[in-house]
Design a protein around this motif. Sequence first.
Motif, PDB file in Angstrom:
ATOM      1  N   ARG A  14       0.965  -1.200   0.055  1.00 56.70           N
ATOM      2  CA  ARG A  14      -0.164  -0.225  -0.069  1.00 56.70           C
ATOM      3  C   ARG A  14       0.837   1.300  -0.023  1.00 56.70           C
ATOM      4  NH1 ARG A  14       0.722  -1.246   5.014  1.00 56.70           N
ATOM      5  NH2 ARG A  14       0.599   0.262   6.715  1.00 56.70           N
ATOM      6  N   TRP A  15       1.978   0.954   0.494  1.00 56.28           N
ATOM      7  CA  TRP A  15       3.095   2.152   0.557  1.00 56.28           C
ATOM      8  C   TRP A  15       3.487   2.679  -0.901  1.00 56.28           C
ATOM      9  CZ3 TRP A  15       3.406   5.542   4.589  1.00 56.28           C
ATOM     10  CH2 TRP A  15       2.873   4.961   5.568  1.00 56.28           C
ATOM     11  N   VAL A  83      -3.719   3.989   2.664  1.00 51.20           N
ATOM     12  CA  VAL A  83      -2.066   3.938   3.027  1.00 51.20           C
ATOM     13  C   VAL A  83      -2.046   3.830   4.598  1.00 51.20           C
ATOM     14  CG1 VAL A  83       0.108   4.759   2.914  1.00 51.20           C
ATOM     15  CG2 VAL A  83      -1.292   5.124   0.938  1.00 51.20           C
TER      16      VAL A  83
END
Length: 176
Positions: A14-15, A83
């Motif tokens: 997700r980063w 995030v």
Amino acid sequence: MIERILERFLFGSRWLLAPFYVGLVIALALLLMKAMQELFHFVTHAFSARESDVILGVLTLVDLTLTGSLIVIVIFSGYENFVSKIDAADHKDWPEWMGKIDFTGLKLKLLSSIVAISAIQVLKAFMNVENVSDRNLTWLVIIHLVFVGSGVVLALTDRIAEGGHKAAKPPAARGH
């Protein structure tokens, strides 16, 4: 064990979205530069401009402001939804809505902003109708109506889906 490693890898991926949000911050800065340029042009020509030109200048500034607000909504809501949560305790002026918008709310806010921006474009075209072709005006209106229709359909589908979830709750949970 392989499943846990895969899940950690997928969760950590997700980063990869973070640079997209940094890119949107840069786009917001560029939009600010354009807004300052438009404001300078607007102010320096205000006294010699016709009334319709002043209205068009104001609409341009409103359009740029709405677009900037749309970018901020996407940055914060998207970051928090996809995030990581932002610790709001350190920010006294943290807006109430941030951190409380789910994906459905984000979609509706985005589409509402797009409809507002589209409406301003149509209004600007009508204010400058002598310099806009019938073909371009027609397309602006059609595109605006598509955005409005999309917003209505999206809101209805979300309401129907939400109604299905409410119906699944026991009567006591609905306050009866």
